[in-house]
Design a protein around this motif. Structure first.
Motif, PDB file in Angstrom:
ATOM      1  N   GLU A 113       0.807  -1.210   0.000  1.00  0.00           N
ATOM      2  CA  GLU A 113       0.000   0.000   0.000  1.00  0.00           C
ATOM      3  C   GLU A 113       0.846   1.269   0.000  1.00  0.00           C
ATOM      4  O   GLU A 113       0.326   2.374  -0.155  1.00  0.00           O
ATOM      5  N   MET A 114       2.165   1.118   0.187  1.00  0.00           N
ATOM      6  CA  MET A 114       3.048   2.279   0.293  1.00  0.00           C
ATOM      7  C   MET A 114       4.398   1.924  -0.307  1.00  0.00           C
ATOM      8  O   MET A 114       4.926   0.830  -0.069  1.00  0.00           O
ATOM      9  N   SER A 115       4.962   2.836  -1.083  1.00  0.00           N
ATOM     10  CA  SER A 115       6.295   2.627  -1.637  1.00  0.00           C
ATOM     11  C   SER A 115       7.349   2.982  -0.597  1.00  0.00           C
ATOM     12  O   SER A 115       7.057   3.613   0.428  1.00  0.00           O
ATOM     13  N   THR A 116       8.602   2.592  -0.884  1.00  0.00           N
ATOM     14  CA  THR A 116       9.666   2.928   0.057  1.00  0.00           C
ATOM     15  C   THR A 116       9.906   4.432   0.114  1.00  0.00           C
ATOM     16  O   THR A 116      10.277   4.966   1.160  1.00  0.00           O
ATOM     17  N   GLU A 117       9.688   5.130  -1.013  1.00  0.00           N
ATOM     18  CA  GLU A 117       9.836   6.593  -1.007  1.00  0.00           C
ATOM     19  C   GLU A 117       8.800   7.228  -0.091  1.00  0.00           C
ATOM     20  O   GLU A 117       9.118   8.107   0.719  1.00  0.00           O
ATOM     21  N   GLU A 118       7.565   6.779  -0.209  1.00  0.00           N
ATOM     22  CA  GLU A 118       6.502   7.301   0.662  1.00  0.00           C
ATOM     23  C   GLU A 118       6.757   6.912   2.110  1.00  0.00           C
ATOM     24  O   GLU A 118       6.533   7.720   3.028  1.00  0.00           O
ATOM     25  N   GLY A 119       7.225   5.678   2.312  1.00  0.00           N
ATOM     26  CA  GLY A 119       7.518   5.232   3.672  1.00  0.00           C
ATOM     27  C   GLY A 119       8.632   6.043   4.308  1.00  0.00           C
ATOM     28  O   GLY A 119       8.547   6.407   5.484  1.00  0.00           O
ATOM     29  N   ALA A 120       9.682   6.340   3.539  1.00  0.00           N
ATOM     30  CA  ALA A 120      10.796   7.135   4.062  1.00  0.00           C
ATOM     31  C   ALA A 120      10.329   8.534   4.457  1.00  0.00           C
ATOM     32  O   ALA A 120      10.733   9.078   5.489  1.00  0.00           O
ATOM     33  N   LYS A 121       9.478   9.113   3.612  1.00  0.00           N
ATOM     34  CA  LYS A 121       8.944  10.444   3.920  1.00  0.00           C
ATOM     35  C   LYS A 121       8.107  10.408   5.196  1.00  0.00           C
ATOM     36  O   LYS A 121       8.203  11.303   6.048  1.00  0.00           O
ATOM     37  N   GLU A 122       7.304   9.350   5.335  1.00  0.00           N
ATOM     38  CA  GLU A 122       6.460   9.229   6.523  1.00  0.00           C
ATOM     39  C   GLU A 122       7.304   9.032   7.785  1.00  0.00           C
ATOM     40  O   GLU A 122       6.995   9.596   8.842  1.00  0.00           O
ATOM     41  N   LEU A 123       8.383   8.263   7.689  1.00  0.00           N
ATOM     42  CA  LEU A 123       9.265   8.072   8.844  1.00  0.00           C
ATOM     43  C   LEU A 123       9.884   9.393   9.287  1.00  0.00           C
ATOM     44  O   LEU A 123      10.034   9.650  10.492  1.00  0.00           O
ATOM     45  N   THR A 124      10.261  10.235   8.322  1.00  0.00           N
ATOM     46  CA  THR A 124      10.815  11.550   8.666  1.00  0.00           C
ATOM     47  C   THR A 124       9.780  12.406   9.392  1.00  0.00           C
ATOM     48  O   THR A 124      10.089  13.071  10.389  1.00  0.00           O
ATOM     49  N   GLU A 125       8.540  12.392   8.905  1.00  0.00           N
ATOM     50  CA  GLU A 125       7.476  13.164   9.544  1.00  0.00           C
ATOM     51  C   GLU A 125       7.211  12.668  10.964  1.00  0.00           C
ATOM     52  O   GLU A 125       6.977  13.455  11.885  1.00  0.00           O
ATOM     53  N   ILE A 126       7.246  11.351  11.141  1.00  0.00           N
ATOM     54  CA  ILE A 126       7.016  10.787  12.477  1.00  0.00           C
ATOM     55  C   ILE A 126       8.125  11.210  13.428  1.00  0.00           C
ATOM     56  O   ILE A 126       7.867  11.632  14.556  1.00  0.00           O
ATOM     57  N   ALA A 127       9.377  11.088  12.973  1.00  0.00           N
ATOM     58  CA  ALA A 127      10.508  11.429  13.829  1.00  0.00           C
ATOM     59  C   ALA A 127      10.501  12.902  14.221  1.00  0.00           C
ATOM     60  O   ALA A 127      10.890  13.264  15.336  1.00  0.00           O
ATOM     61  N   ASN A 128      10.064  13.770  13.296  1.00  0.00           N
ATOM     62  CA  ASN A 128      10.088  15.213  13.552  1.00  0.00           C
ATOM     63  C   ASN A 128       8.815  15.737  14.205  1.00  0.00           C
ATOM     64  O   ASN A 128       8.740  16.914  14.554  1.00  0.00           O
ATOM     65  N   SER A 129       7.816  14.877  14.367  1.00  0.00           N
ATOM     66  CA  SER A 129       6.549  15.334  14.932  1.00  0.00           C
ATOM     67  C   SER A 129       6.683  15.601  16.430  1.00  0.00           C
ATOM     68  O   SER A 129       7.456  14.942  17.129  1.00  0.00           O
ATOM     69  N   ALA A 130       5.941  16.600  16.893  1.00  0.00           N
ATOM     70  CA  ALA A 130       5.969  16.945  18.314  1.00  0.00           C
ATOM     71  C   ALA A 130       5.224  15.888  19.122  1.00  0.00           C
ATOM     72  O   ALA A 130       4.311  15.232  18.617  1.00  0.00           O
ATOM     73  N   PRO A 131       5.605  15.673  20.387  1.00  0.00           N
ATOM     74  CA  PRO A 131       4.881  14.722  21.234  1.00  0.00           C
ATOM     75  C   PRO A 131       3.415  15.132  21.380  1.00  0.00           C
ATOM     76  O   PRO A 131       3.077  16.322  21.313  1.00  0.00           O
ATOM     77  N   LEU A 132       2.559  14.140  21.581  1.00  0.00           N
ATOM     78  CA  LEU A 132       1.138  14.447  21.798  1.00  0.00           C
ATOM     79  C   LEU A 132       0.945  15.300  23.039  1.00  0.00           C
ATOM     80  O   LEU A 132       0.086  16.176  23.081  1.00  0.00           O
ATOM     81  N   HIS A 133       1.737  15.035  24.071  1.00  0.00           N
ATOM     82  CA  HIS A 133       1.592  15.727  25.350  1.00  0.00           C
ATOM     83  C   HIS A 133       2.946  16.337  25.722  1.00  0.00           C
ATOM     84  O   HIS A 133       3.961  15.639  25.732  1.00  0.00           O
ATOM     85  N   ASN A 134       2.968  17.620  26.034  1.00  0.00           N
ATOM     86  CA  ASN A 134       4.234  18.311  26.265  1.00  0.00           C
ATOM     87  C   ASN A 134       4.838  17.960  27.619  1.00  0.00           C
ATOM     88  O   ASN A 134       4.240  17.266  28.442  1.00  0.00           O
TER      89      ASN A 134
END
Length: 437
Positions: A113-134
């Protein structure tokens, strides 16, 4: 000008490592995926199985060896020579939301359902995302957990007041002070135990506590490596002997650091407040309903600490309350080890049900559930007894801790029909991404 070295090699981004495959290439994507999963705490037996499935989908042969401090991966494709990569990585932040989203990416790639390019982009977004609770919520919830654990362990009003101050101070130190230095972070268990001990003896001097042990263990309960100990025993049970042994020794070192912190804190407190020693007696009890109130409130606080989504709270509360009740009931009739078995069985069953019914990540339920059940506090108590020269009592308590740990793993084995706990790992062949709030 040379690039400035990161604080820790283990935390170094693979993008900054010379000559590493690009993150958009299949091999580069898999290297970054495995490091993310390892950082968020996926056990070795599950990590190796999941990455093999990803590699099969992408047309690679793969051999993976994961231990708590590193990952070795060998890729084989067609007639090419095998390529081996070694990644230095430590378990990092406890973040159920990021763990769930990362495993969603893995399963999306497995299902095509996802290519490695899309997966790599998603991993970057996850790593850079702020925590749900500060971090301020983290400090507040650290204090709330300390208060609730104090009551669950039988503390009275004085112990609860002391635990609240201990949790607030230690939580502030962990979430703010400990982030500024790698050395301080490595010494966090000892420093936190030292702080908790001095505070407990100070309040004992002013208020006269029935138990100085309860505020100490309540204040550092979140830091006690009970979950690490349980995962280590699960890895040993699945013949991941190197990883299990390393994780078991790592948990032991943390226990020793905490015991050292208590020892030094006791000596310092004796100089300030007079003769001091760890006491465990309880002379009074609050109403029984306060225990259940503490269990319910601690469920919410642990959800926040582990960065789970609030929509999963009903499942967390029901599972923790029910597992605590069953563990307590079974323990009163058949012994502590049997109670731990049935408690873990309950957590495992409800984790699987929550995932199948509402796609709730299993880690969202297992991690807070095990804070109540794991034998970490028992292990800490055994070392404090040894510290007080109660050799026989300390060894007996340590043996009981191991029996309880084995019972927990057995309960999880049975709960999943010989499939060991999978923190946020999904096993269906078709899995959609988790709904966002």
């Amino acid at each position: 000008m040379a690039e400035e070295l990161p604080v820790s090699i283990a935390e170094r981004r693979l993008d900054n490592v010379p000559h590493y495959p690009d993150r958009h290439e299949p091999v580069g994507f898999m290297l970054r995926l495995v490091k993310a999963l390892h950082t968020y705490g996926v056990p070795s037996y599950e990590l190796e199985r999941l990455m093999t499935n990803v590699a099969d989908q992408l047309g690679y042969g793969l051999q993976t060896t994961a231990v708590p401090t590193s990952i070795t991966m060998t890729f084989i494709q067609d007639e090419d020579k095998p390529r081996t990569y070694v990644i230095r990585s430590n378990a990092g932040e406890v973040n159920v939301d990021k763990l769930s989203r990362t495993t969603d990416v893995a399963h999306a790639v497995i299902n095509g359902e996802m290519s490695t390019e899309e997966g790599a982009k998603e991993l970057t977004e996850i790593a850079n995302s702020a925590p749900l609770h500060n971090k301020f919520w983290m400090i507040f919830c650290f204090m709330i957990v300390s208060i609730c654990i104090s009551r669950i362990f039988g503390g009275g009003v004085e112990e609860i007041i002391t635990a609240s101050v201990t949790g607030l101070v230690v939580g502030t130190f962990v979430n703010i002070g400990g982030l500024r230095s790698e050395t301080v972070s490595n010494l966090m268990p000892a420093l936190s135990a030292f702080i908790a001990t001095v505070i407990s003896f100070g309040f004992n001097y002013w208020l006269g506590l029935s138990s100085t042990y309860i505020p100490v263990v309540s204040g550092i309960m979140v830091l006690i490596p009970g979950m690490m100990l349980t995962i280590a025993m699960a890895e040993l049970a699945t013949q991941n002997l190197v990883s299990g042994t390393a994780r078991l020794l790592g948990a032991g070192v943390i226990f020793i650091q905490m015991t050292l912190g208590v020892a030094i804190g006791t000596q310092v407190a004796s100089l300030i407040f007079g003769q001091a020693s760890i006491t465990t007696s309880i002379d009074h009890q609050l109403p029984e309903w306060t225990v259940w109130l503490a269990i319910t409130i601690s469920s919410w606080a642990l959800m926040m600490l582990f960065q789970s989504r609030s929509k999963h709270l009903p499942w967390i509360v029901v599972t923790i309350c029910l597992s605590f009740f069953i563990s307590r009931w079974a323990g009163s009739y058949m012994g502590v080890a049997t109670g731990a078995f049935f408690g873990a069985l309950t957590v495992g069953v409800f984790s699987n049900l929550a995932y199948r019914i509402k796609q709730v990540p299993t880690a969202a339920i297992m991690m807070p559930g095990f804070i109540i059940l794991v034998p970490g506090s028992v292990g800490f108590k055994s070392l404090t007894e040894l510290l007080e020269h109660n050799i026989i009592g300390g060894l007996e308590t340590a043996f009981n801790m191991m029996i309880v740990g084995v019972s927990l793993i057995t309960g999880l084995l049975v709960s999943s029909i010989a499939t060991l706990p999978k923190p946020a790992i999904k096993t269906e062949t078709t899995v959609g991404p988790e709904d966002n709030e």
